[in-house]
Design an enzyme around this catalytic site. Structure first.
Site, PDB file in Angstrom:
ATOM      1  CE  LYS A  58      -0.479  -0.407   5.008  1.00 28.58           C
ATOM      2  NZ  LYS A  58      -1.265  -1.055   6.062  1.00 28.58           N
ATOM      3  NE  ARG A 156      -7.471   0.226  11.409  1.00 28.81           N
ATOM      4  CZ  ARG A 156      -6.239   0.008  10.942  1.00 28.81           C
ATOM      5  NH1 ARG A 156      -5.285   0.906  11.154  1.00 28.81           N
ATOM      6  NH2 ARG A 156      -5.941  -1.085  10.282  1.00 28.81           N
ATOM      7  CG  HIS A 185      -4.287  -4.705  11.496  1.00 28.64           C
ATOM      8  ND1 HIS A 185      -3.175  -5.363  10.994  1.00 28.64           N
ATOM      9  CD2 HIS A 185      -3.930  -3.409  11.604  1.00 28.64           C
ATOM     10  CE1 HIS A 185      -2.185  -4.484  10.812  1.00 28.64           C
ATOM     11  NE2 HIS A 185      -2.624  -3.295  11.186  1.00 28.64           N
ATOM     12  NE  ARG A 241      -2.987  -8.397   7.379  1.00 29.24           N
ATOM     13  CZ  ARG A 241      -3.626  -8.782   8.478  1.00 29.24           C
ATOM     14  NH1 ARG A 241      -4.327  -9.912   8.482  1.00 29.24           N
ATOM     15  NH2 ARG A 241      -3.599  -8.037   9.564  1.00 29.24           N
ATOM     16  CE1 TYR A 285      11.247  32.287   4.332  1.00 28.27           C
ATOM     17  CE2 TYR A 285      11.545  29.913   4.231  1.00 28.27           C
ATOM     18  CZ  TYR A 285      11.268  31.117   3.610  1.00 28.27           C
ATOM     19  OH  TYR A 285      11.002  31.134   2.258  1.00 28.27           O
ATOM     20  CB  CYS A 332      13.187  26.179   2.932  1.00 28.02           C
ATOM     21  SG  CYS A 332      14.208  27.267   3.942  1.00 28.02           S
ATOM     22  CG  ASP A 334      11.589  24.284  -3.245  1.00 28.19           C
ATOM     23  OD1 ASP A 334      10.794  23.337  -3.264  1.00 28.19           O
ATOM     24  OD2 ASP A 334      11.299  25.437  -3.615  1.00 28.19           O
TER      25      ASP A 334
END
Ligand SMILES: *Cc1c(COP(=O)(O)O)cnc(C)c1O
Length: 402
Positions: A58, A156, A185, A241, A285, A332, A334
């Site tokens: 997943k 759940r 689970h 699993r 920053y 930041c 990037d």
């Protein structure tokens, strides 16, 4: 050694081994498919020859790239795949993958056509969904595969044990529904105290026992995630699993394995720019880092938009020239800055390891997660599509790539 480039969706064959000199974005992830195969083989050694292995892929195989990982795990001995969403299952089908695929997450009646189109197995916990599958399957002249999901203590997805039994009974009269599995689970598989997990397992097995008493025999009963298959052999049942351990993270069961797993993903970047700061000058920053001595700052072309948690600001570390260097100032979108004052000879173009190994040092996804106050799952799934993935597929690879 074969190397495949992966532009998130499409796969491009690369001619040369990735190196700091190769073209392309100077921030990338390397996925070692040999490590994935090794980890699946380790699961096989742990559970023995008779149990099925459902590799959980997943969230784009925990950020590693679902199609490439799926092909490798099937080659290495898994026979099932687990996904979170029907869309993830469809993407695997479109890539030509034919094995059974179970959708582990919630699905709704309006998704029945897609689930049947992809011949995906459904985690089932409601009569409404069963009816939607029955109707759509008979319209198409096929059958719907379901795994009844029992909530034994996760609070759940799933039905409580008594209602799970009722659902199993109801399904008997639905001609187009094929009961393939019965599962739960575990909430505390990585807890040193196994008592709650064992209680959950008992509740699942009780549903199975009562169902058998009424003539309902479910082929695949399953409960174990990675931590459980290592620490609770009783939970391995017919199918296991594993997710996180396929990718080489052992934080839930460190020290419990006979053989080490190999982390599959490395995350790397290059020093893009260097700055020399005088005492009193600050970085980024909010000026959260102020130099107290002459300081050499390396600017890295990676930021929170790539999935580097901003929580690592002034806390995280990277590897450069085989040494650890601290992240300084606020991360930041990037860019990220590191203090290279104590890395002799640090230069623009040096390889920087965010996750992985360099020389004698290593930083795992788990190490990064601890500093960021999260779990390795979130770090790995958090790598965004703008980080290109490169696949190394070969036997044992060298200590360092490139
Ligand atoms: C994600 C998931 C797993 C795999 O868990 P790991 O801890 O990564 O091994 C197994 N079962 C279900 C239902 C899941 O959602």
């Amino acid at each position: 050694m074969q190397l495949l480039g992966h532009g998130f969706q499409e796969e491009v064959a690369l001619k040369e081994i990735i190196s700091p000199r190769s073209s392309g974005r100077p921030t990338w992830a390397e996925v070692d498919l040999g490590a994935i195969a090794h980890n699946v083989e380790l699961v096989r050694a742990l559970v023995g020859p008779d149990r099925g292995i459902m590799a959980v892929v997943k969230a784009d195989a925990y950020g590693h790239g679902a199609v490439a990982v799926a092909r490798k795990v099937l080659e290495a001995g898994a026979s099932w795949l687990g996904v979170g969403l029907p869309e993830e299952g469809m993407a695997l089908r479109e890539a030509g993958i034919r094995c059974p695929i179970l959708v582990l997450g919630p699905t709704m009646p309006q998704q029945a056509p897609q689930l049947l189109e992809g011949d995906l197995s459904v985690s089932l916990y409601s009569v409404e969904m069963a009816m939607a599958l029955q109707t759509e399957a008979s319209r198409r002249g096929v059958s719907a595969r379901v795994h009844v999901k029992v909530d034994t203590g996760m609070g759940r997805l799933g039905l409580e044990p008594a209602r799970s039994l009722e659902l199993l009974e109801r399904l008997r009269s639905m001609s187009r529904i094929r009961i393939e599995g019965l599962y739960t689970h575990l909430a505390t598989a990585d807890d040193p105290d196994p008592s709650f997990a064992l209680k959950q397992l008992d509740r699942l097995l009780e549903v199975d026992r009562l169902a058998r008493g009424r003539g309902i025999r479910v082929p695949f009963r399953h409960a174990a995630n990675s931590a459980a298959l290592v620490t609770l052999p009783d939970s391995t049942l017919d199918l296991v699993r594993p997710g996180i351990m396929i990718y080489g993270c052992d934080s839930g069961f460190r020290g419990r394995l006979p053989v080490e797993m190999r982390p599959a993903l490395s995350w790397k970047t290059l020093v893009a720019h260097l700055r020399e700061l005088s005492p009193g000058e600050s970085v980024s920053y909010g000026r959260t880092f102020v130099a107290s001595r002459p300081t050499i700052i390396g600017v890295l072309p990676v930021g929170y938009a790539d999935g580097l948690p901003r929580r690592l600001s002034n806390r995280g570390e990277v590897l450069v020239r085989g040494r650890r260097a601290s992240m300084v100032g606020t991360i930041c979108m990037d860019m990220t800055m590191v203090d290279l004052t104590r890395v002799p000879g640090a230069s623009v173009g040096d390889e920087v390891v965010l996750i992985g190994r360099q020389g004698q040092e290593s930083i795992t996804a788990d190490d990064m997660a601890k500093v960021a106050g999260t779990i390795p799952y979130e770090i790995l799934c958090g790598l965004t599509p703008r980080v290109p993935r490169y696949y190394l597929d070969g036997p044992q690879r060298g200590k360092e790539a490139g």
